[in-house]
Scaffold this active site. Structure first.
Site, PDB file in Angstrom:
ATOM      1  N   TRP A 102     -58.863 -36.293 -56.089  1.00 21.56           N
ATOM      2  CA  TRP A 102     -59.979 -36.180 -54.861  1.00 21.56           C
ATOM      3  C   TRP A 102     -59.265 -36.119 -53.648  1.00 21.56           C
ATOM      4  CZ3 TRP A 102     -63.333 -32.960 -56.319  1.00 21.56           C
ATOM      5  CH2 TRP A 102     -63.761 -32.768 -57.495  1.00 21.56           C
ATOM      6  N   ASP A 172     -64.064 -40.029 -47.713  1.00 21.62           N
ATOM      7  CA  ASP A 172     -64.822 -39.344 -48.981  1.00 21.62           C
ATOM      8  C   ASP A 172     -65.242 -40.437 -49.805  1.00 21.62           C
ATOM      9  OD1 ASP A 172     -65.769 -38.030 -51.115  1.00 21.62           O
ATOM     10  OD2 ASP A 172     -64.024 -36.851 -51.575  1.00 21.62           O
ATOM     11  N   LYS A 196     -73.350 -38.280 -57.622  1.00 22.11           N
ATOM     12  CA  LYS A 196     -72.833 -39.269 -58.145  1.00 22.11           C
ATOM     13  C   LYS A 196     -73.995 -40.608 -57.943  1.00 22.11           C
ATOM     14  CE  LYS A 196     -69.185 -36.630 -58.641  1.00 22.11           C
ATOM     15  NZ  LYS A 196     -68.292 -36.374 -57.771  1.00 22.11           N
TER      16      LYS A 196
HETATM   17  C1  LIG Z   1     -67.297 -35.328 -57.341  1.00 19.72           C
HETATM   18  C2  LIG Z   1     -66.403 -35.446 -55.949  1.00 19.72           C
HETATM   19  C3  LIG Z   1     -66.147 -34.550 -55.358  1.00 19.72           C
HETATM   20  C4  LIG Z   1     -66.429 -33.115 -55.284  1.00 19.72           C
HETATM   21  O1  LIG Z   1     -67.886 -33.068 -55.227  1.00 19.72           O
HETATM   22  P1  LIG Z   1     -68.675 -31.393 -55.369  1.00 19.72           P
HETATM   23  O2  LIG Z   1     -70.104 -31.744 -55.175  1.00 19.72           O
HETATM   24  O3  LIG Z   1     -68.164 -30.774 -56.704  1.00 19.72           O
HETATM   25  O4  LIG Z   1     -67.984 -30.840 -54.228  1.00 19.72           O
HETATM   26  C5  LIG Z   1     -65.317 -34.942 -54.204  1.00 19.72           C
HETATM   27  N1  LIG Z   1     -64.767 -36.093 -53.898  1.00 19.72           N
HETATM   28  C6  LIG Z   1     -65.211 -37.098 -54.813  1.00 19.72           C
HETATM   29  C7  LIG Z   1     -64.850 -38.458 -54.548  1.00 19.72           C
HETATM   30  C8  LIG Z   1     -65.972 -36.756 -55.924  1.00 19.72           C
HETATM   31  O5  LIG Z   1     -66.132 -37.909 -56.838  1.00 19.72           O
END
Ligand SMILES: *Cc1c(COP(=O)(O)O)cnc(C)c1O
Length: 360
Positions: A102, A172, A196
């Site tokens: 990511w 993030d 999540k």
């Molecule tokens: C799932 C995830 C993303 C991407 O999320 P989307 O909603 O599919 O854009 C980005 N960063 C992390 C750490 C993630 O777990």
């Protein structure tokens, strides 16, 4: 009704109590005669839901008034572009810490907008640890430093917040936000996709220090301009109304369970059940450095990867699904977000012990 133990990395399990309440309110929200999905986002009912959702999130994370909370569309991936568009503020450089898939993606997307630099990376050991702060090489004129505080695929979690002095820190936090307390004041910006640990996919939460707003690049689409969204209460256009409502129910559920300190205790107890099985055995192995292991996403390997299919099949027979590791890493991955009850994790740990016995 039967519920399954869902170990998906995302979209992921939601609290059963929350789903049940959403079900109860589906056709008639609080005597309105409507579903939340059918409400005008500018009507008093939905405006009330949105305001309460923000208030509860602020309370859970003790977010100071000097930070804006935005409820945006597009997933965390859209923030990979929105962050440089908004936070470069006339500067050219942004620095990145790369600890897995990511953070790599965030770096790749930002390249279109700025001069990027990898301040630290854990690629030397296959993205299995969080590089110590003293090994970060941040350029003094970087507009911000970006990292992924929990790598969902690799299962590497920063259990500490890096100090970056005057350079805004951007995280993030998609896959571990609200898993425990977080000192928001150490960040310039924290963002997280909802699917999540918060609610349904399609909603992204951005928490941003107010003084960083108002200097977006002039090409920035208005929906991505944090200042315009902040001024419009995240309703520059139609927001993800149902997602905001569901997030609000999850925040109430978290508060009722004792807030984030209580969640942290729960999550530590849950993760320990799985890591203890891994550590007590030579059949299972975790690739991640002990001190950087994620409480949310636990990737592990079996002694022989030819047994993966049998492991997954046996798990499904016991009502445990989505344990297949990410296609990039293979092996097994158990995601055990806030909403995964300890009983589900115990079922997994018991099964792991049984499976090992039957193979050994
Ligand atoms: C799932 C995830 C993303 C991407 O999320 P989307 O909603 O599919 O854009 C980005 N960063 C992390 C750490 C993630 O777990």
């Amino acid at each position: 009704m039967s519920r399954i133990w869902n170990f998906s990395a995302g979209p992921a399990v939601l609290p059963q109590e929350v789903l049940a309440r959403a079900g109860d309110e589906m056709l008639d929200w609080h005597g309105s005669g409507m579903s939340v999905m059918e409400m005008s986002h500018r009507g008093p009912q939905f405006m009330g839901i949105a305001a309460e959702t923000e208030k509860d999130l602020r309370e859970l994370l003790s977010i100071p008034a000097s930070y804006k909370v935005l409820f945006l569309p597009g997933g965390a991936t859209l923030q990979f572009a929105a962050v440089p568009l908004n936070l470069l503020r006339g500067r050219r450089k942004a620095d990145f810490v790369v600890t897995g898939e990511w953070s790599k993606k965030a770096l790749g997307e930002a390249k279109a907008f700025c001069d990027t630099h990898v301040a630290a990376s854990s690629e030397d050991r296959g993205f299995t640890y969080a590089p110590a702060r003293e090994n970060w090489r941040i350029r003094p004129d970087a507009a911000y430093v970006h990292y992924c505080s929990n790598e969902t695929i690799g299962g590497v979690e920063f259990h500490w917040v890096p100090e970056t002095a005057d350079i805004p820190l951007v995280a993030d936090a998609s896959s571990h936000i609200l898993s425990g307390p977080l000192d928001v004041t150490k960040f310039g910006l924290v963002y997280a996709g909802a699917q999540k640990n918060i609610g349904p996919a399609g909603l992204t939460i951005v928490i941003v220090r107010e003084d960083l707003l108002g200097q977006a690049q002039k090409e920035t689409p208005s929906v991505l301009d944090y200042k315009l969204q902040a001024d419009a209460g995240s309703m520059l256009n139609t927001p993800a109304t149902y997602g905001i409502y569901m997030a609000g129910l999850v925040f109430k559920w978290l508060k009722q369970l004792g807030g984030l300190p209580a969640m942290k205790q729960r999550n530590m107890a849950k993760a320990k059940l799985v890591y203890d099985v891994i550590d007590a055995s030579s059949f299972y192995a975790s690739p991640v450095a002990q001190e950087d292991r994620s409480l949310m996403n636990i990737p592990f390997r079996l002694a022989d990867d030819k047994l993966d299919a049998a492991f997954l099949k046996g798990a499904e027979e016991r009502g445990m699904i989505q344990l297949k590791g990410h296609r990039l890493l293979g092996g097994i991955r158990a995601s055990i977000y806030n909403a995964m009850p300890i009983e589900g994790v115990r079922a997994l740990a018991d099964y792991m012990r049984d499976f090992e016995k039957r193979q050994g």
